[in-house]
Design a protein around this motif. Structure first.
Motif, PDB file in Angstrom:
ATOM      1  N   ALA A 183       1.435  13.528  15.062  1.00 51.78           N
ATOM      2  CA  ALA A 183       0.434  12.836  15.588  1.00 51.78           C
ATOM      3  C   ALA A 183      -0.517  12.613  14.113  1.00 51.78           C
ATOM      4  CB  ALA A 183      -0.937  13.610  16.388  1.00 51.78           C
ATOM      5  N   VAL A 184      -1.428  13.644  13.214  1.00 52.42           N
ATOM      6  CA  VAL A 184      -1.482  13.460  11.660  1.00 52.42           C
ATOM      7  C   VAL A 184      -0.620  12.150  10.454  1.00 52.42           C
ATOM      8  CG1 VAL A 184      -2.223  14.869  10.592  1.00 52.42           C
ATOM      9  CG2 VAL A 184      -3.240  14.956  11.944  1.00 52.42           C
ATOM     10  N   LEU A 185       0.678  13.064  11.203  1.00 51.51           N
ATOM     11  CA  LEU A 185       1.302  12.326   9.917  1.00 51.51           C
ATOM     12  C   LEU A 185       2.118  11.332  10.125  1.00 51.51           C
ATOM     13  CD1 LEU A 185       3.833  12.454   7.662  1.00 51.51           C
ATOM     14  CD2 LEU A 185       4.906  13.159   9.300  1.00 51.51           C
ATOM     15  N   THR A 186       1.516  10.852  11.476  1.00 51.85           N
ATOM     16  CA  THR A 186       1.764   9.187  11.209  1.00 51.85           C
ATOM     17  C   THR A 186       0.278   8.455  11.499  1.00 51.85           C
ATOM     18  OG1 THR A 186       3.461   9.556  13.773  1.00 51.85           O
ATOM     19  CG2 THR A 186       2.256   7.732  13.995  1.00 51.85           C
ATOM     20  N   ALA A 187      -0.558   8.956  11.134  1.00 49.83           N
ATOM     21  CA  ALA A 187      -1.923   8.362  11.198  1.00 49.83           C
ATOM     22  C   ALA A 187      -1.710   7.928   9.348  1.00 49.83           C
ATOM     23  CB  ALA A 187      -3.165   8.800  11.424  1.00 49.83           C
ATOM     24  N   PHE A 188      -1.622   8.915   8.879  1.00 53.59           N
ATOM     25  CA  PHE A 188      -1.870   8.373   6.944  1.00 53.59           C
ATOM     26  C   PHE A 188      -0.237   8.483   6.011  1.00 53.59           C
ATOM     27  CE2 PHE A 188      -4.857  12.175   7.392  1.00 53.59           C
ATOM     28  CZ  PHE A 188      -6.040  11.570   6.740  1.00 53.59           C
ATOM     29  N   VAL A 189       0.878   8.107   7.128  1.00 51.03           N
ATOM     30  CA  VAL A 189       1.503   6.871   6.699  1.00 51.03           C
ATOM     31  C   VAL A 189       1.329   5.670   6.855  1.00 51.03           C
ATOM     32  CG1 VAL A 189       3.953   5.894   7.610  1.00 51.03           C
ATOM     33  CG2 VAL A 189       3.486   8.382   7.040  1.00 51.03           C
ATOM     34  N   LEU A 190       0.723   5.025   7.954  1.00 49.51           N
ATOM     35  CA  LEU A 190      -0.048   4.020   8.247  1.00 49.51           C
ATOM     36  C   LEU A 190      -0.858   3.602   7.273  1.00 49.51           C
ATOM     37  CD1 LEU A 190       0.065   4.163  12.341  1.00 49.51           C
ATOM     38  CD2 LEU A 190       1.604   2.535  10.721  1.00 49.51           C
ATOM     39  N   LEU A 191      -1.482   4.624   7.209  1.00 52.43           N
ATOM     40  CA  LEU A 191      -3.042   4.149   6.635  1.00 52.43           C
ATOM     41  C   LEU A 191      -2.595   3.749   5.133  1.00 52.43           C
ATOM     42  CD1 LEU A 191      -6.011   4.934   6.020  1.00 52.43           C
ATOM     43  CD2 LEU A 191      -6.428   6.567   5.470  1.00 52.43           C
ATOM     44  N   THR A 192      -0.801   5.177   4.287  1.00 58.53           N
ATOM     45  CA  THR A 192      -1.161   4.310   3.104  1.00 58.53           C
ATOM     46  C   THR A 192      -0.368   2.777   3.451  1.00 58.53           C
ATOM     47  OG1 THR A 192      -0.156   6.961   3.017  1.00 58.53           O
ATOM     48  CG2 THR A 192       0.774   5.235   1.392  1.00 58.53           C
ATOM     49  N   ILE A 193       0.243   2.710   4.213  1.00 59.04           N
ATOM     50  CA  ILE A 193       0.641   1.223   4.075  1.00 59.04           C
ATOM     51  C   ILE A 193      -0.556   0.501   4.297  1.00 59.04           C
ATOM     52  CG2 ILE A 193       2.132  -0.619   5.861  1.00 59.04           C
ATOM     53  CD1 ILE A 193       3.024   2.145   6.827  1.00 59.04           C
ATOM     54  N   VAL A 194      -1.632   0.586   4.637  1.00 61.84           N
ATOM     55  CA  VAL A 194      -2.740  -0.045   5.238  1.00 61.84           C
ATOM     56  C   VAL A 194      -2.938  -0.726   3.221  1.00 61.84           C
ATOM     57  CG1 VAL A 194      -4.844  -0.559   5.326  1.00 61.84           C
ATOM     58  CG2 VAL A 194      -3.554   0.156   7.309  1.00 61.84           C
ATOM     59  N   PHE A 195      -2.884   0.753   2.750  1.00 65.52           N
ATOM     60  CA  PHE A 195      -3.899   0.402   1.352  1.00 65.52           C
ATOM     61  C   PHE A 195      -2.680  -0.383   0.856  1.00 65.52           C
ATOM     62  CE2 PHE A 195      -6.672   4.293   1.612  1.00 65.52           C
ATOM     63  CZ  PHE A 195      -7.445   3.326   2.262  1.00 65.52           C
ATOM     64  N   VAL A 196      -1.402  -0.158   0.878  1.00 65.84           N
ATOM     65  CA  VAL A 196      -0.160  -1.038  -0.042  1.00 65.84           C
ATOM     66  C   VAL A 196      -0.791  -2.624  -0.443  1.00 65.84           C
ATOM     67  CG1 VAL A 196       1.605  -1.541  -0.391  1.00 65.84           C
ATOM     68  CG2 VAL A 196       1.680   0.568   0.005  1.00 65.84           C
ATOM     69  N   PHE A 197      -0.902  -3.279   1.235  1.00 63.87           N
ATOM     70  CA  PHE A 197      -1.421  -4.273   1.780  1.00 63.87           C
ATOM     71  C   PHE A 197      -2.266  -5.544   1.206  1.00 63.87           C
ATOM     72  CE2 PHE A 197       2.462  -3.649   5.127  1.00 63.87           C
ATOM     73  CZ  PHE A 197       2.942  -4.560   4.435  1.00 63.87           C
ATOM     74  N   GLU A 198      -3.550  -4.035   1.104  1.00 60.07           N
ATOM     75  CA  GLU A 198      -4.764  -4.440   0.953  1.00 60.07           C
ATOM     76  C   GLU A 198      -4.323  -4.725  -0.410  1.00 60.07           C
ATOM     77  OE1 GLU A 198      -7.891  -1.632   2.047  1.00 60.07           O
ATOM     78  OE2 GLU A 198      -8.170  -2.489   4.330  1.00 60.07           O
ATOM     79  N   THR A 199      -3.961  -4.024  -1.472  1.00 53.83           N
ATOM     80  CA  THR A 199      -3.448  -3.946  -2.855  1.00 53.83           C
ATOM     81  C   THR A 199      -3.130  -5.607  -3.138  1.00 53.83           C
ATOM     82  OG1 THR A 199      -3.449  -1.488  -3.111  1.00 53.83           O
ATOM     83  CG2 THR A 199      -2.708  -2.815  -4.648  1.00 53.83           C
ATOM     84  N   ILE A 200      -2.055  -5.770  -2.481  1.00 50.20           N
ATOM     85  CA  ILE A 200      -1.039  -6.404  -2.276  1.00 50.20           C
ATOM     86  C   ILE A 200      -1.569  -8.060  -2.598  1.00 50.20           C
ATOM     87  CG2 ILE A 200       0.640  -8.255  -1.934  1.00 50.20           C
ATOM     88  CD1 ILE A 200       2.762  -5.847  -1.216  1.00 50.20           C
ATOM     89  N   TYR A 201      -2.887  -8.111  -1.344  1.00 51.80           N
ATOM     90  CA  TYR A 201      -3.556  -8.752  -0.803  1.00 51.80           C
ATOM     91  C   TYR A 201      -4.768  -9.158  -2.034  1.00 51.80           C
ATOM     92  CZ  TYR A 201      -7.799 -11.195   0.594  1.00 51.80           C
ATOM     93  OH  TYR A 201      -9.175 -12.043   0.795  1.00 51.80           O
ATOM     94  N   HIS A 202      -5.484  -8.574  -2.868  1.00 51.73           N
ATOM     95  CA  HIS A 202      -6.032  -8.235  -4.249  1.00 51.73           C
ATOM     96  C   HIS A 202      -5.804  -8.889  -5.162  1.00 51.73           C
ATOM     97  CE1 HIS A 202      -9.931  -7.118  -1.537  1.00 51.73           C
ATOM     98  NE2 HIS A 202      -9.291  -6.179  -1.004  1.00 51.73           N
TER      99      HIS A 202
END
Length: 251
Positions: A183-202
């Protein structure tokens, strides 16, 4: 006892001994030390009470993290027609910032390096993120040139660099989750993807990327809520229990 001349913490009592052979030094030492007993003054001044029981700070940190991610992710999706995210300032500073940082310091107190690093660092992240929306810090105003024109491209590039730094941190922290739980590993894999897409957006300023980041962020918050429930719902509190899918190596 007060007024006694001797400060020894042990009182030696001698008993009549049998006749020993000459130069039997070892026998003498055994005979004279076998009757030692702790004095009452030793028990009075050197007795330590049992250490107090410490609560588990992990549920507090997880709940603060899940709540903060959920609120910001809804705003990133422009859910319910919300375009101004400033309501999240209080959540970022207090729930995501202070509460989560405090949980991290208590994780350090109980000897959990993983929890102390995660909650402590992301407590700083949420506080710094909330500052961006506070007018008195002049973060946005700093990008207005002498002609009163807002330098939007430079502003978003600066936020992209900010997101890159947190992407690196989150990715490394994800590697540290490999032997925690599924569960914890899944949460941080998803959070990493969130930061990647936010970086691309900016960097691109294309709205679809921040919307995707928001959707994945909401999913991330749901996984963290699950982790929170799995840790909080212990047998002494609830008949319900949720598996976290332990990934630790059994020795």
């Amino acid at each position: 006892m007060p007024g006694e001349k001797s400060s020894n913490i042990y009182v030696q009592e001698f008993k009549p001994t049998e006749k020993r052979e000459k130069n039997d030094r070892l026998g003498e030492l055994r005979a004279t030390t076998s009757d030692l007993r702790p004095s009452t003054s030793y028990k009075r001044y050197y007795h330590h009470p049992p250490a107090p029981k410490l609560a588990n700070p992990t549920p507090l940190g997880l709940s603060a993290f899940a709540l903060s991610v959920m609120v910001i992710s809804f705003y990133n999706c422009r859910a319910f027609g919300i375009d101004i995210p400033n309501v999240a300032v209080g959540v970022c500073l207090f729930t995501g910032g202070i509460v989560q940082f405090a949980a991290g310091m208590w994780e350090m107190r109980v000897g959990n390096t993983f929890g102390a690093t995660g909650f402590g660092a992301f407590g700083g992240f949420w506080a710094s993120y909330g500052v961006i929306f506070i007018p008195s810090f002049n973060v946005n105003q700093a990008f207005v040139d002498a002609n009163g024109v807002f330098q939007e491209t430079q502003y978003h590039n600066a936020l992209a660099v900010y997101c890159i730094a947190w992407t690196v941190f989150t990715f490394i922290f994800t590697l540290a989750c490999i032997r925690t739980s599924g569960a914890v590993l899944t949460a941080f894999v998803l959070l990493t993807i969130v930061f990647v897409f936010e970086t691309i957006y900016h960097f691109t300023m294309v709205q679809i990327f921040i919307n995707i980041a928001g959707i994945i962020g909401i999913i991330t918050s749901m996984v963290v809520w699950y982790c929170f429930a799995g840790v909080l719902l212990t047998p002494d509190l609830s008949p319900i229990s949720l598996p976290l899918y332990d990934l630790s190596v059994k020795v």
